[in-house]
Design an enzyme around this catalytic site. Structure first.
Site, PDB file in Angstrom:
ATOM      1  N   LYS A 144       0.850  -1.180   0.000  1.00 38.21           N
ATOM      2  CA  LYS A 144       0.000   0.000   0.000  1.00 38.21           C
ATOM      3  C   LYS A 144       0.888   1.233   0.000  1.00 38.21           C
ATOM      4  O   LYS A 144       2.001   1.207   0.535  1.00 38.21           O
ATOM      5  CB  LYS A 144      -0.887   0.034   1.245  1.00 38.21           C
ATOM      6  CG  LYS A 144      -2.160   0.839   1.071  1.00 38.21           C
ATOM      7  CD  LYS A 144      -3.217   0.048   0.333  1.00 38.21           C
ATOM      8  CE  LYS A 144      -4.561   0.782   0.339  1.00 38.21           C
ATOM      9  NZ  LYS A 144      -5.636  -0.050  -0.213  1.00 38.21           N
ATOM     10  N   GLY A 173     -20.698   6.510   4.538  1.00 40.33           N
ATOM     11  CA  GLY A 173     -19.756   6.793   3.457  1.00 40.33           C
ATOM     12  C   GLY A 173     -20.335   6.372   2.127  1.00 40.33           C
ATOM     13  O   GLY A 173     -20.379   5.176   1.824  1.00 40.33           O
ATOM     14  N   VAL A 174     -20.781   7.336   1.341  1.00 39.71           N
ATOM     15  CA  VAL A 174     -21.389   7.010   0.040  1.00 39.71           C
ATOM     16  C   VAL A 174     -20.596   7.679  -1.082  1.00 39.71           C
ATOM     17  O   VAL A 174     -21.153   8.318  -1.970  1.00 39.71           O
ATOM     18  CB  VAL A 174     -22.887   7.400  -0.013  1.00 39.71           C
ATOM     19  CG1 VAL A 174     -23.712   6.431   0.793  1.00 39.71           C
ATOM     20  CG2 VAL A 174     -23.104   8.839   0.474  1.00 39.71           C
ATOM     21  N   GLY A 175     -19.288   7.489  -1.011  1.00 40.19           N
ATOM     22  CA  GLY A 175     -18.415   7.962  -2.076  1.00 40.19           C
ATOM     23  C   GLY A 175     -18.377   6.969  -3.206  1.00 40.19           C
ATOM     24  O   GLY A 175     -19.408   6.452  -3.651  1.00 40.19           O
ATOM     25  N   LYS A 176     -17.179   6.622  -3.649  1.00 41.56           N
ATOM     26  CA  LYS A 176     -17.029   5.777  -4.837  1.00 41.56           C
ATOM     27  C   LYS A 176     -17.712   4.420  -4.662  1.00 41.56           C
ATOM     28  O   LYS A 176     -18.485   3.981  -5.514  1.00 41.56           O
ATOM     29  CB  LYS A 176     -15.545   5.602  -5.159  1.00 41.56           C
ATOM     30  CG  LYS A 176     -14.878   6.871  -5.641  1.00 41.56           C
ATOM     31  CD  LYS A 176     -13.485   6.621  -6.165  1.00 41.56           C
ATOM     32  CE  LYS A 176     -12.484   6.344  -5.069  1.00 41.56           C
ATOM     33  NZ  LYS A 176     -11.089   6.273  -5.567  1.00 41.56           N
ATOM     34  N   VAL A 177     -17.440   3.728  -3.558  1.00 45.21           N
ATOM     35  CA  VAL A 177     -17.991   2.387  -3.356  1.00 45.21           C
ATOM     36  C   VAL A 177     -19.416   2.449  -2.826  1.00 45.21           C
ATOM     37  O   VAL A 177     -20.321   1.761  -3.315  1.00 45.21           O
ATOM     38  CB  VAL A 177     -17.100   1.566  -2.401  1.00 45.21           C
ATOM     39  CG1 VAL A 177     -17.734   0.209  -2.112  1.00 45.21           C
ATOM     40  CG2 VAL A 177     -15.711   1.385  -3.001  1.00 45.21           C
TER      41      VAL A 177
END
Length: 360
Positions: free
Chosen positions: A88, A188-192
């Site tokens: 990472k 969390g409703v970003g990309k994923v």
């Protein structure tokens, strides 16, 4: 030597969270790049993991995150059946203000200098367009755009894999893999998280969301008016009648503070390193909360970017990601058989695969 260095070196060489093969500190003063590349293991093959771009409070925090995330990638790649070890990278700074073409090219040169020991991809704060830039200096780059020979946005299959993990959790706990009529809370409703909302609504679930970014919440509500919005994560985890909690932002969501007040019976989300410390999985088990190990259910993205290295085929990747359902059920079965929490069962299976590779 400062206390910060002592802490980092102790983690790297002496703690259970260490055991890394290599940690590289990267700096390019002209672009402002300060980055950490951590390679945890190459037992199964070249280390594979994304690049996080984040405004860490300190360099020590950035190094600690790189160490934890890279270790998690070793386990994730092992459980996903990939011939890759774990790595990472983190870039220190606010991507909104610091990110530039010059910085990304400098970062690409650092990754290239490792000669293929580490393969990079997108993560929090980095996107497909960024990987296209990095790839100009480094051929060990995945998550590129289709126009540049890549697979595109890996969050699509990450969300699909988490959905499969939820289905497996529902099958294990309630005897039915459907989420119809269940209430799922997504932090969390970003990309994923955005893609996960779509899968859940299509399956007939009720969805409650929260996000620190107002624009992310507005986008979801505009697309799906039936979605309910919670004021913050503290409110979300206390929602009455919540069946599943899906942490899909940063790590540490399951802690001594959150677990006692969590109303959900299942935790299954896309965030990495959800357990704030090793004892949390027992606290979840003691409360009768089923935990689907994060690095197992969120492996759809890494399955996608790994496939890109061999000529990307979406249908082939989706079929592999669908197997997360069976893998999750197998972990629950192993946990029951061994009398341990699912997180410990997943660790045992992953460690066994890595150990066999080393012996081979």
């Amino acid at each position: 030597m400062t206390d910060v260095s002592d802490g980092v070196l102790h983690t790297l060489f002496h703690s259970d969270q260490g055991g890394h093969e290599q940690v590289v500190l990267c700096q390019d003063r002209s672009s402002g790049l300060k980055a950490v590349i951590a390679i945890h293991s190459t037992a199964l093959g070249p280390a594979l993991g994304g690049t996080r771009f984040y405004p860490y409070a300190s360099e020590e925090e950035a190094v600690a995150d790189a160490l934890n995330l890279s270790r998690g990638m070793s386990y994730k790649n092992a459980m996903a059946g990939l011939d890759h070890g774990g790595g990472k990278a983190v870039i220190i700074g606010d991507p909104e203000t610091l990110k530039s073409e010059e910085l990304l090219l400098a970062y690409g040169r650092f990754v290239a200098s490792l000669g293929g020991r580490y393969v990079t991809a997108c993560d929090v704060g980095t996107y497909v367009a960024d990987m296209d830039v990095v790839a100009r200096e480094c051929r060990w780059t995945t998550g590129r755009s289709p126009e540049n020979g890549g697979a595109g946005d890996s969050s699509v299959l990450t969300a699909f894999g988490v959905f499969q993990g939820m289905r497996a959790s529902a099958q294990h706990l309630w005897g039915d893999p459907t989420l119809r009529g269940r209430t799922v809370g997504i932090a969390g409703v970003g990309k994923v998280g955005r893609h996960l909302v779509g899968h859940l609504l299509e399956d007939g679930a009720r969805v409650v969301i929260t996000d620190v970014r107002d624009e992310s919440v507005r986008r979801i509500v505009d697309e799906h008016p039936s979605v309910v919005v919670a004021s913050d994560t503290e409110a979300l985890i206390r929602v009455e009648g919540l069946d599943i909690y899906a942490p899909c932002a940063l790590g540490g969501a399951l802690s001594d503070d959150s677990v006692p007040v969590l109303t959900a019976k299942i935790v299954c989300g896309a965030a990495n390193n959800q357990l704030a410390h090793p004892g949390v999985e027992k606290d979840l088990a003691d409360r009768g909360i089923l935990y689907a190990p994060d690095y197992v259910v969120n492996a759809g993205g890494v399955i996608q970017v790994a496939d890109e290295l061999h000529g990307f085929d979406f249908d082939r990747c989706k079929a592999k990601a669908a197997k997360i359902f069976d893998t999750t059920l197998a972990i629950f079965a192993r946990a029951k058989e061994d009398g341990i929490p699912p997180a410990a069962a997943a660790d045992r299976i992953a460690e066994q695969r890595m150990a066999e590779a080393r012996r081979g």
